[in-house]
Scaffold this active site. Structure first.
Site, PDB file in Angstrom:
ATOM      1  N   ARG A 177       1.531   7.831   9.954  1.00 26.24           N
ATOM      2  CA  ARG A 177       1.395   9.245   9.630  1.00 26.24           C
ATOM      3  C   ARG A 177       0.189   9.879  10.337  1.00 26.24           C
ATOM      4  NH1 ARG A 177       3.297  12.062   4.776  1.00 26.24           N
ATOM      5  NH2 ARG A 177       4.369  10.205   4.089  1.00 26.24           N
ATOM      6  N   GLU A 200      -0.225  -8.976  -1.647  1.00 24.40           N
ATOM      7  CA  GLU A 200      -0.942  -8.466  -0.458  1.00 24.40           C
ATOM      8  C   GLU A 200      -2.111  -7.571  -0.901  1.00 24.40           C
ATOM      9  OE1 GLU A 200       0.503  -5.526   2.488  1.00 24.40           O
ATOM     10  OE2 GLU A 200       0.849  -7.217   3.795  1.00 24.40           O
ATOM     11  N   GLU A 224      -2.339   5.129   2.879  1.00 22.41           N
ATOM     12  CA  GLU A 224      -2.153   3.755   2.380  1.00 22.41           C
ATOM     13  C   GLU A 224      -3.441   3.086   1.930  1.00 22.41           C
ATOM     14  OE1 GLU A 224      -0.767   4.966   5.133  1.00 22.41           O
ATOM     15  OE2 GLU A 224       1.392   4.793   4.827  1.00 22.41           O
ATOM     16  N   ASP A 249       0.795  -1.226   0.000  1.00 17.80           N
ATOM     17  CA  ASP A 249       0.000   0.000   0.000  1.00 17.80           C
ATOM     18  C   ASP A 249       0.827   1.276   0.000  1.00 17.80           C
ATOM     19  OD1 ASP A 249       1.120   0.067   2.505  1.00 17.80           O
ATOM     20  OD2 ASP A 249      -0.730  -0.369   3.590  1.00 17.80           O
ATOM     21  N   HIS A 309       4.807   4.548  13.919  1.00 21.19           N
ATOM     22  CA  HIS A 309       5.274   5.376  12.799  1.00 21.19           C
ATOM     23  C   HIS A 309       4.141   5.885  11.920  1.00 21.19           C
ATOM     24  CE1 HIS A 309       4.330   1.793  10.582  1.00 21.19           C
ATOM     25  NE2 HIS A 309       4.612   2.372   9.442  1.00 21.19           N
ATOM     26  N   HIS A 331      11.307   4.677  15.065  1.00 19.68           N
ATOM     27  CA  HIS A 331      11.304   4.986  13.630  1.00 19.68           C
ATOM     28  C   HIS A 331      12.027   6.323  13.418  1.00 19.68           C
ATOM     29  CE1 HIS A 331       9.756   5.808   9.596  1.00 19.68           C
ATOM     30  NE2 HIS A 331       9.419   4.530   9.524  1.00 19.68           N
TER      31      HIS A 331
HETATM   32  N1  UDP Z   1      10.626  -4.017  11.633  1.00 17.94           N
HETATM   33  C1  UDP Z   1      12.001  -4.143  11.642  1.00 17.94           C
HETATM   34  N2  UDP Z   1      12.710  -3.388  12.542  1.00 17.94           N
HETATM   35  C2  UDP Z   1      12.128  -2.523  13.404  1.00 17.94           C
HETATM   36  C3  UDP Z   1      10.711  -2.391  13.374  1.00 17.94           C
HETATM   37  C4  UDP Z   1       9.986  -3.142  12.467  1.00 17.94           C
HETATM   38  O1  UDP Z   1      12.571  -4.923  10.875  1.00 17.94           O
HETATM   39  O2  UDP Z   1      12.842  -1.872  14.179  1.00 17.94           O
HETATM   40  C5  UDP Z   1       9.852  -4.794  10.642  1.00 17.94           C
HETATM   41  C6  UDP Z   1       8.724  -5.604  11.213  1.00 17.94           C
HETATM   42  O3  UDP Z   1       9.156  -6.892  11.533  1.00 17.94           O
HETATM   43  C7  UDP Z   1       7.702  -5.623  10.088  1.00 17.94           C
HETATM   44  C8  UDP Z   1       8.007  -4.390   9.305  1.00 17.94           C
HETATM   45  O4  UDP Z   1       9.257  -3.883   9.759  1.00 17.94           O
HETATM   46  O5  UDP Z   1       7.894  -6.725   9.229  1.00 17.94           O
HETATM   47  C9  UDP Z   1       6.927  -3.375   9.553  1.00 17.94           C
HETATM   48  O6  UDP Z   1       7.286  -2.187   8.994  1.00 17.94           O
HETATM   49  P1  UDP Z   1       6.549  -0.850   9.367  1.00 17.94           P
HETATM   50  O7  UDP Z   1       5.972  -0.949  10.739  1.00 17.94           O
HETATM   51  O8  UDP Z   1       7.529   0.239   9.082  1.00 17.94           O
HETATM   52  O9  UDP Z   1       5.435  -0.720   8.238  1.00 17.94           O
HETATM   53  P2  UDP Z   1       3.959  -1.306   8.105  1.00 17.94           P
HETATM   54  O10 UDP Z   1       4.018  -2.777   8.302  1.00 17.94           O
HETATM   55  O11 UDP Z   1       3.106  -0.596   9.108  1.00 17.94           O
HETATM   56  O12 UDP Z   1       3.593  -0.939   6.701  1.00 17.94           O
END
Ligand code: UDP
Length: 373
Positions: A214, A118, A132, A96, A212, A244
């Site tokens: 927005r 996804e 997103e 997304d 994180h 983040h």
């Molecule tokens: N993640 C990571 N290190 C961190 C925090 C999260 O590798 O310090 C990984 C987590 O395992 C997950 C992904 O990042 O697979 C999630 O990313 P994020 O939360 O940035 O984005 P979202 O999933 O909300 O799109």
């Protein structure tokens, strides 16, 4: 040979696509090219390094503080130029992000078929997650292959009259998680950077925090910070918080949390270390999408700091709970899990509604078999 161009730009896309790229590379009849936009440079590179993935093309489009308009315009132009030069038979996008949306649109402008990994996640609210929810919806009418992680996601597509080309595959994040867990088991040194924190917080129940989103920037983020501070007042608890790098997160956390003996505010963890953190923690407090999918695999309850989620499977299974961004609510929901063993046990079942670790294999098979015009 069919030429497949895989486009991605952020940490979660890289985590969820590296197993797909591996599976595509092993599929006969395909030439695979990878293009990163580097919408989030540092976090993306962490994943590429661990996965051993060297992108064929790197647009390096990250610009601190850029507006969504400018980011989208640069992505669309940059990815369009790549597609003109590469002339792929198919483009693959994931999830997304602005990269996924612009990648699909650039492919559409060239009448190149798009596959969406996804597909079908919907919160039903175009402002949560923002932007997103709409990024993901824009990909749907363009794609002719939709890899829905769950039946719920496929049903959401069906409600939008998208039935052709829908494949329920599981979420590739579980493939990434299995691969990484096996690597850690074979070589614990790759996640040993958390040994100090584990020793420092021995005997305490660790709350793993990530935030994180927005739409939580501003008041929501400040409320989250105050809630973390109050949770850390308990001597039996410690907070492990990979922060983040977005200034909207870092600045608020610096101002409100300061130094605290039971809060480890650390740099973002690379994927093996994050997997280890999920293993170490008692529960996860997060607004992330991916963490909602990963924590249940470790039997860890997830409290989701959002009002809606496009991943209802965990909520329905009782392993995740929406707690919003109200300070008092976050604190009371965390305390409930800390103090009520039955409530904790009910949420702490190892359970995986999001996949079985074989999604990438299924996706590669469909892509390999698909006829591209
Ligand atoms: N993640 C990571 N290190 C961190 C925090 C999260 O590798 O310090 C990984 C987590 O395992 C997950 C992904 O990042 O697979 C999630 O990313 P994020 O939360 O940035 O984005 P979202 O999933 O909300 O799109």
């Amino acid at each position: 040979m069919k030429k497949i161009l895989v486009v991605f730009g952020t940490r979660p896309e890289a985590i969820k696509l590296f197993p797909v790229v591996t599976a595509l590379l092993a599929t006969p009849g395909l030439t695979v090219r990878t293009c990163v936009t580097a919408q989030h440079r540092g976090l993306l590179d962490q994943v590429l390094a661990i996965a051993g993935l060297v992108p064929d093309l790197d647009l390096d489009l990250m610009e601190p503080g850029q507006s969504l308009d400018r980011l989208t315009a640069r992505l669309l132009t940059g990815l369009g130029e790549v597609m003109d030069a590469e002339r792929p038979d198919r483009v693959i996008v994931q999830g997304d992000t602005a990269t996924a949306m612009a990648g699909a649109l650039a492919a559409y402008y060239r009448k190149i078929p798009v596959a969406h990994v996804e597909a079908g996640l919907r919160s039903g609210d175009i402002y949560h997650p923002w932007p997103e929810e709409v990024n993901r919806r824009i990909v749907a009418p363009i794609a002719n292959l939709h890899f829905a992680p769950t039946e719920t996601a496929a049903a959401a597509l069906a409600r939008e009259n998208i039935a052709m080309g829908v494949h329920v595959t599981g979420n590739t994040v579980i493939d990434a998680l299995h691969w990484t867990s096996a690597r850690i088991a074979g070589d614990p040194a790759i996640a040993a950077g958390l040994d100090d924190v584990a020793a420092r917080f021995a005997g305490k129940r660790i709350v793993l925090v990530t935030t994180h989103r927005r739409e939580n920037f501003g008041g929501g983020m400040a409320a989250i910070a105050r809630a973390i501070g109050r949770i850390a007042e308990r001597e039996d608890v410690a907070i492990l918080f990979p922060v983040h790098p977005n200034p909207n997160v870092v600045t608020v956390m610096d101002e409100i949390l300061g130094d605290h003996p039971r809060i480890a505010r650390i740099e973002p963890l690379d994927y093996p270390h994050f997997i280890r953190a999920l293993d170490l923690c008692h529960l996860a407090l997060t607004d992330s999408g991916g963490v909602q999918e990963e924590a249940p695999a470790f039997g860890k309850p997830v409290l989701v700091m959002r009002d809606t989620t496009e991943r209802p499977e965990g909520i329905e299974a009782g392993t995740a709970r929406l707690v919003g961004t109200d300070e008092a609510r976050i604190v009371s929901e965390v305390f409930r899990l800390l103090d009520d063993n039955a409530a904790y046990a009910a949420m702490a079942r190892a359970h995986n509604p999001f996949g079985d670790g074989r999604a990438s294999e299924r996706i590669a098979k469909v892509i390999g078999d698909a006829v591209c015009p």
